[in-house]
Design an enzyme around this catalytic site. Structure first.
Site, PDB file in Angstrom:
ATOM      1  N   LYS A   1       0.747  -1.313  -0.187  1.00  0.00           N
ATOM      2  CA  LYS A   1      -0.394   0.350  -0.254  1.00  0.00           C
ATOM      3  C   LYS A   1       0.660   1.258   0.108  1.00  0.00           C
ATOM      4  CE  LYS A   1      -4.025   2.128   0.632  1.00  0.00           C
ATOM      5  NZ  LYS A   1      -4.002   2.827  -0.622  1.00  0.00           N
TER       6      LYS A   1
ATOM      7  N   GLY B   1      -7.118   8.043  -2.099  1.00  0.00           N
ATOM      8  CA  GLY B   1      -6.480   9.555  -1.353  1.00  0.00           C
ATOM      9  C   GLY B   1      -5.148   8.814  -1.104  1.00  0.00           C
TER      10      GLY B   1
ATOM     11  N   ASN C   1       5.944   0.492  -2.371  1.00  0.00           N
ATOM     12  CA  ASN C   1       5.468   1.682  -2.835  1.00  0.00           C
ATOM     13  C   ASN C   1       5.414   2.755  -1.562  1.00  0.00           C
ATOM     14  OD1 ASN C   1       2.876   3.519  -4.034  1.00  0.00           O
ATOM     15  ND2 ASN C   1       2.807   2.176  -5.229  1.00  0.00           N
TER      16      ASN C   1
ATOM     17  N   CYS D   1      -0.354   9.107  -8.002  1.00  0.00           N
ATOM     18  CA  CYS D   1      -1.692   9.308  -7.724  1.00  0.00           C
ATOM     19  C   CYS D   1      -2.646  10.631  -8.484  1.00  0.00           C
ATOM     20  CB  CYS D   1      -1.072   9.199  -6.382  1.00  0.00           C
ATOM     21  SG  CYS D   1      -3.213   9.651  -4.858  1.00  0.00           S
TER      22      CYS D   1
ATOM     23  N   GLY E   1      -2.246  -2.098 -15.484  1.00  0.00           N
ATOM     24  CA  GLY E   1      -4.498  -1.690 -16.273  1.00  0.00           C
ATOM     25  C   GLY E   1      -5.048  -2.907 -16.756  1.00  0.00           C
ATOM     26  N   GLY E   2      -5.892  -3.098 -16.079  1.00  0.00           N
ATOM     27  CA  GLY E   2      -6.438  -3.649 -16.150  1.00  0.00           C
ATOM     28  C   GLY E   2      -6.446  -5.985 -16.324  1.00  0.00           C
TER      29      GLY E   2
ATOM     30  N   GLY F   1      -4.496  -5.337 -10.488  1.00  0.00           N
ATOM     31  CA  GLY F   1      -5.436  -4.088  -9.785  1.00  0.00           C
ATOM     32  C   GLY F   1      -6.879  -4.577  -9.518  1.00  0.00           C
TER      33      GLY F   1
END
Lengths: 311, 277, 311, 277
Positions: free
Chosen positions: A52, A79, A107, A138, A251-252, A273
Site C-alpha cells: 500500500k 487518496g 510503494n 496518484c 492496467g486492467g 490491480g
C-alpha cells in the site's frame, strides 16, 4: 505448435537484478500489506507484491464515498490512506515477515521531493524490501502524486532524490494522464530510475443522476479495471520502445493471457490491480494459469516473449 | 493510534486501523450459490433465497458480496437469515445492479463472497435488547432477533418504513418476538395488531431495554444515537470496492482509529462512533 | 418525485444557435453520410448527426485489419477513409438531402491548416450543413489529426483558419490523449470556436498472442466504447468548467441515462459512437428512451440539467 | 472513381465505394433467434442451429452477426444453411468469443443481425459450376450448392482441410452433389469413396467447369485465383467493426473502387480483385 510439458515451462524473470519466480505482482492499493491475503492462500506463490502506498505521515485519505462502479472497471479516490512509514516499519512489515519470505516492492508517495526521499531513506534499511516503486502518479491527492508525474522535470527530481538515499532498485510509477508518457519515462530513466512501472489509474468521473451529485465525494478519481487495458498496453509498448530499463506493466490485467499480451508488448513483469478487489484469489489464479497458457501458446520460457512486439 | 494493543486478545487483522480486539471471525469464503427463490416482498424490495456453503457466515449483521454478470464490482447485501445450507437476503432495487439481481431466475448460480464483516455481538444483549431497523436496514436484524431469542433474550423490535407499501418481514419478526414488534411508518399508512404508528422509529422506542442494535439510513442512525440511553451497536452502509478490507474504499474515522466499514465493520459500537459533519 | 406526462417533457436544446429536437447525435465515423441508416429508420428522429470525417482529397485510409475488440469497447484505425470533399458535395449530400431534412454536422479533417480551411470553405456553401466539427484529434493519421489537437497553438491555428472561411458555427473536436484538455479547449475558444466537442478516441492497442503481432495493421488505434465513458465524462466536466461555449460530450455513451449523466456534467448535446456499430438502431432507441428516462428522473426540460454538476 | 453510374441498374448503396450495380439485397434485420442445437462436428468446429425470422437472408454467401454476452463486438459467421425459419452456421473456435459461443446451450436466445453481405450470384453459375472451399471457408458453399442444384445446375465441389480431424459436412455435400464432391487434406489423412486426396484444393480441380465460387483462407484464394480458368467469385474474410457498412473497418481496394467487405462484399468477382502485396 510445439507441445510443452509442465517442467519445460519457465515463468521466472529478472526484475532489476532480482529474480522472481513469476511475473505476477499484485499492485499497490489492492493488496494492503499482504498478510491479510495470507489467510486466504500462501502469498509466497506470487512473484512479489507492491505494498500500500506509504507516506511519511499517517493519512486517512479522502472523504467517502470513495468508490464508483463503471462498465468493466471502477473509480477510487482513496487518496493514499496509510498508517505512515513508521507504523509500516514497526507493525506492518513485522506482520508480513511472518508469512512472506520474498522481497516485497515498497510503494511510496509524497507531497514534496523531501518527503519522498525521507520515506525511502527510512524504508531502505528494511531487509525485506526488494524494490522501491515511487508513485508519482496518484490522481487522488492535491499538490502531490500526479502533479509530479505529469512534468518530466518534477518526475526526475523525485527519482533523483530517492536514488540518492536508497541502495535498492527504484521503479518510477507513471501516470497515463499525459500527452506523451515516454517523455516522463525518459526523464525518470535519465534521473537514475532502474525501471518504469505503468500505468497508474486514468482520471475518471461518474455522476449520480438520481442524487444529482458526483458518485464519489472527491468528484474525480482513479479509473481502473479491464476497461483501461488497451490504453495500458499501448503505453507499455510505447515506454518499452523508449527506455532501456525494465518496464513493469499494469492496467486492467485480469488473466494469464493479459499477462502474456502485456509482456509481449514490452513488460518484464505485470501488476494486477482492480481484479484483486473483485476476486481475492485472482492473482493466485493468474499465477497458476500462467504455465497452462504458456504451454497452450508454445512459450517455454516467459523471458523469451518480453517485448517481441517491440522488435 | 497504531500501537494500541490488548495483550492476549485476538488482534484485529485490519491492515492499519485499530489493533483492538474484535468479535466475530474473518474467515471469508468464495463459493457458488444456487438461487431457489427470488420474489417481490414490497415496493422495489425482493427476497432471494440461495443454497450453498454458508459455513463462513458466523454472525448476524454480516453481509455477502455478490458477483453479477455484466457488472464489475460485487453487490454487498446483508444476511436476512441463514442456516446450515440456506441463505436469505432482502434487497431493494436502487440501481442497475440490484435491478439485474431482481430479474435473476431461480436455478441460476451466483458467485458469492460470504462471511464478510464483523457482525453484531450477541453476547452484549442482556435480557431485553432493543432492535431498531429502518427500511433496507431491517433485514440484518431478523437473523439477529432469532439468535437473541435462541439464547433466551426477549428482543423488542421497532421497524420503520416510509409507507405501508414499503413494509416487509413483519410476520417473520412477529413469529420470533410476538407483540414486542412495532411497525412505524412516516406517513402513518400502515396499521396492524401493533397499532398505527405514524412518525419515526425514535418516536416509538420502549422505555426500557438492556442494550440496542440498529441498522438503517444514516439520518435514522443519528437520531437513534441521540435517542438511546444504553450502550449499543450500529451497522453502517458505505460504497465498497472489494468488501473484504483490501481497497480502503469504505474507511471511516472512529474513536479507536480508522476502520474499514467492510471488514472492521459494518457494525460499530456506540462509543466508537465519530459522526461525519 | 414529480410525475411527468409525456407532453410535459422537453428534449430540445440549442446548439450554437440552432435548435435541435433532442440532444442525440451519432458521431462521425459511425454513421457514414447518414442515408444508409435511413433504410433502417427515419433518421429525422435524431437531433442531428455528424457525418464521416471528410478531407480535401479522397482517402482509402489505413491498411486492414483496422479493428480490434476490447473489453467493453473496440479499437479502430480506419484512418479517415472518405471520398473527399468534392464527392461529398456532389454525391453524398444530395443523397442525404432526400432523406434528412435537418441541419447536419460536417466533420472535417486535414493534414495542414490550409487543407482544413479549404475543405471548410468548400462545404460552407452547402445549405444542409448546420455546424462544422473540426476534428483535430484523429489518432490514426500521421502528421495531421491528433498532432493538431495536442498542442494549444496548433489547435488554435486550425480553428482560426476555419472560422475565417465559414459562416456557420464551428466546434473543435478534441483529443483526450493530453495532459490537460482544458488548455486546448481554452485555446480553441480564444481562436473563435463556437463550441467544443469531446472526447475523440483514446489511443489504445491490442496484441495477438497467437499470431504474435498487433491485432491491427497500424499497431495502435482509437479506443472507444463504454469502457471510456468515465474518462469522457471527466473531460466533459473539466471542459464545461473551463469554457463558456457549449460542449458536446461523447465517449462510450450507450443509453439515455448516459446522455443525461453527460449533460449533467456540462454537455449541451451528446454524440453516440461505437454503440452504433454494435446496434444499428442504438441512436434511435436512445432518442426514444430519453423522454421515458427523463420522466423517471423528474426532468421536465433537458436544458435544465445541463451542467448541474458544474454549479 | 466516385461518379461511375450505370443508369437503370440498382445502385450500390455503399457510402463511397463504387456506385456500381450490385446483386443481392441489403435489407438487414435485427432479431432474436433461439438455439436449437450446438454440437461439435470436427476439431474445434461446431454446428449451431437457430430458429427465428430468416426473411432477410436472401443469398448464399451472406453472413449473420451475433451478439454474445460479455463481448463488445458481434461475431460475423457465414450462413451454412437456411430455410423459412431455421438458420445453421458452422464456426471454428479461434478465440474467446467463439469459445463462448461453443459453450452456449440450446434454448438460449441470441441477438442476430441477418441478411448481411451481398452473397454469391447464383445466376452466373452455368451448368457445371465449381465450388472450392477450404477449412472454415467451406460452410457458405453448402447452401450455395443446394441453391445451384435446385436451379438445375450440377455443381462440382472440392473441399480442402488440413487433416482428417478437421473434415466436416461431407455427407451434406454428397447428398446434394453426389460423386462430384472431392475431399482433399494437406496431410492425406482422410480418405473415403472419393479417394485419398493429399495436397491442396488446387491440385484437384476438375478439368472443366462453367464458373466457380470459392471461400477459404487467403493463401488458398490466391492459389485458386491463379489456378482457375473461368470467371468466378471469391468470398473474403476481414476483421469487422459493425458488419453492416457503417464503420469502414473492413475496407479493401478493388478494380472498381474501395469496397467494404461486410456490405459490398464479402463476395467479389474475380475481375474486381486487387490483391494486397
Amino acid at each position: 505448435m510445439e507441445k510443452l510439458t509442465e517442467t519445460q515451462v519457465n515463468t521466472s524473470v529478472n526484475l532489476c537484478g532480482i529474480r522472481i519466480d513469476n511475473p505476477v505482482i499484485p499492485a499497490s492499493g489492492t493488496f494492503g500489506y499482504g498478510y491479510e491475503f495470507a489467510k486466504l492462500y500462501d502469498i509466497n506463490e506470487l512473484g512479489t507484491f507492491s505494498f500500500k502506498g506509504t507516506t511519511l505521515e499517517p493519512r486517512f485519505g479522502n472523504p467517502t464515498p470513495r468508490i464508483a462502479e463503471c462498465t468493466a472497471g471502477m473509480i477510487n479516490s482513496v487518496g493514499l490512506q496509510n498508517p505512515g512509514v513508521h507504523a509500516v516499519i514497526n507493525t506492518e512489515l513485522p506482520e508480513l515477515r511472518k508469512v512472506f519470505h520474498k522481497p516485497v516492492m515498497a510503494n511510496i508517495s509524497g507531497f514534496s521531493v523531501e518527503e519522498y526521499a525521507k520515506t525511502a531513506e527510512l524504508l531502505n534499511g528494511e531487509e525485506q524490501i526488494g524494490w522501491f516503486e515511487v508513485n508519482i502518479s496518484c490522481p487522488n491527492v492535491h499538490g502531490g502524486g500526479m502533479s509530479f508525474g505529469t512534468d518530466p522535470k518534477a518526475a526526475a527530481s523525485v527519482i533523483d532524490a530517492v536514488k540518492r538515499v536508497t541502495t535498492k532498485p527504484v521503479l518510477a510509477k507513471l501516470s497515463p494522464n499525459v500527452t506523451d508518457v515516454t517523455l516522463i519515462a525518459r526523464a525518470c530513466e535519465a534521473a537514475g530510475a532502474d525501471g518504469i512501472s505503468l500505468i497508474n489509474t486514468l482520471l475518471g468521473m461518474r455522476f449520480d443522476v438520481r442524487r444529482r451529485k458526483p458518485v464519489i465525494a472527491n468528484t474525480m478519481g482513479g479509473f481502473s479495471g479491464p476497461a483501461i487495458f488497451p490504453v495500458a498496453l499501448r503505453m507499455v509498448y510505447q515506454t518499452a520502445n523508449a527506455v532501456n530499463v525494465p518496464v513493469v506493466g499494469m492496467g486492467g490485467v485480469s488473466s494469464a493471457e493479459d499477462v502474456i499480451e502485456m509482456m509481449m508488448c514490452g513488460a518484464t513483469a505485470v501488476e494486477t490491480g482492480a481484479v484483486n478487489l473483485v476476486d481475492p484469489y485472482a492473482s493466485l489464479n493468474i499465477v497458476r494459469e500462467l504455465p497452462v497458457k504458456m504451454r497452450e501458446l508454445g512459450i517455454s520460457d516467459i523471458k523469451n516473449i518480453i517485448g517481441i512486439a517491440n522488435k | 493510534m497504531y500501537n494500541i494493543r490488548v495483550p492476549g486478545a485476538r488482534r484485529c487483522p485490519a491492515a492499519f486501523c485499530c489493533n483492538l480486539p474484535f468479535p466475530g471471525s474473518f474467515a471469508m469464503k468464495q463459493g457458488f450459490f444456487t438461487i431457489t427463490e427470488n420474489r417481490k416482498l414490497a415496493d422495489a424490495t425482493f427476497l432471494m433465497r440461495l443454497e450453498g456453503d454458508t459455513e463462513a457466515i458466523t454472525a448476524p449483521g454480516q453481509f455477502v458480496n455478490i458477483k453479477l454478470d455484466g457488472f464489475y464490482l460485487r453487490r454487498p447485501i446483508s444476511v436476512f437469515d441463514c442456516d446450515g445450507k440456506t441463505l436469505s437476503i432482502i434487497y431493494k432495487v436502487v440501481g442497475r445492479g440490484t435491478d439485474a439481481l431482481s430479474k435473476t431466475e431461480p436455478g441460476k448460480e451466483l458467485d458469492l463472497l460470504t462471511g464478510l464483516g464483523n457482525g453484531y455481538d450477541i453476547g452484549a444483549a442482556g435480557k431485553r435488547p432493543l432492535l431498531i431497523g429502518g427500511g433496507v436496514g431491517v433485514p440484518p436484524l431478523y437473523w439477529l432477533c432469532k439468535k437473541l431469542a435462541a439464547q433466551g433474550a426477549m428482543p423488542q423490535v421497532v421497524l420503520g418504513f416510509n409507507s405501508a407499501k414499503d413494509v416487509f418481514a413483519v410476520a417473520e419478526f412477529r413469529a420470533v418476538a410476538g407483540p414486542d414488534v412495532k411497525i412505524v411508518t412516516v406517513d402513518g399508512s400502515y396499521s396492524d395488531i401493533g397499532g398505527c404508528n405514524k412518525g419515526f422509529v425514535t418516536d416509538f422506542l420502549p422505555a426500557s431495554y438492556t442494550y440496542f442494535y440498529t441498522c438503517g439510513p444514516e439520518p435514522m442512525l443519528r437520531a437513534v444515537y441521540k435517542a438511546t440511553s444504553t450502550e449499543g451497536e450500529f451497522s453502517f452502509e458505505e460504497r465498497m470496492g472489494c468488501g473484504f478490507g483490501a481497497c480502503m474504499g469504505c474507511s471511516c474515522k472512529t474513536v479507536t482509529g480508522y476502520k474499514r466499514i467492510c471488514k472492521d465493520g459494518p457494525v460499530l459500537k456506540k462509543e466508537e462512533i465519530l459522526w461525519k459533519n
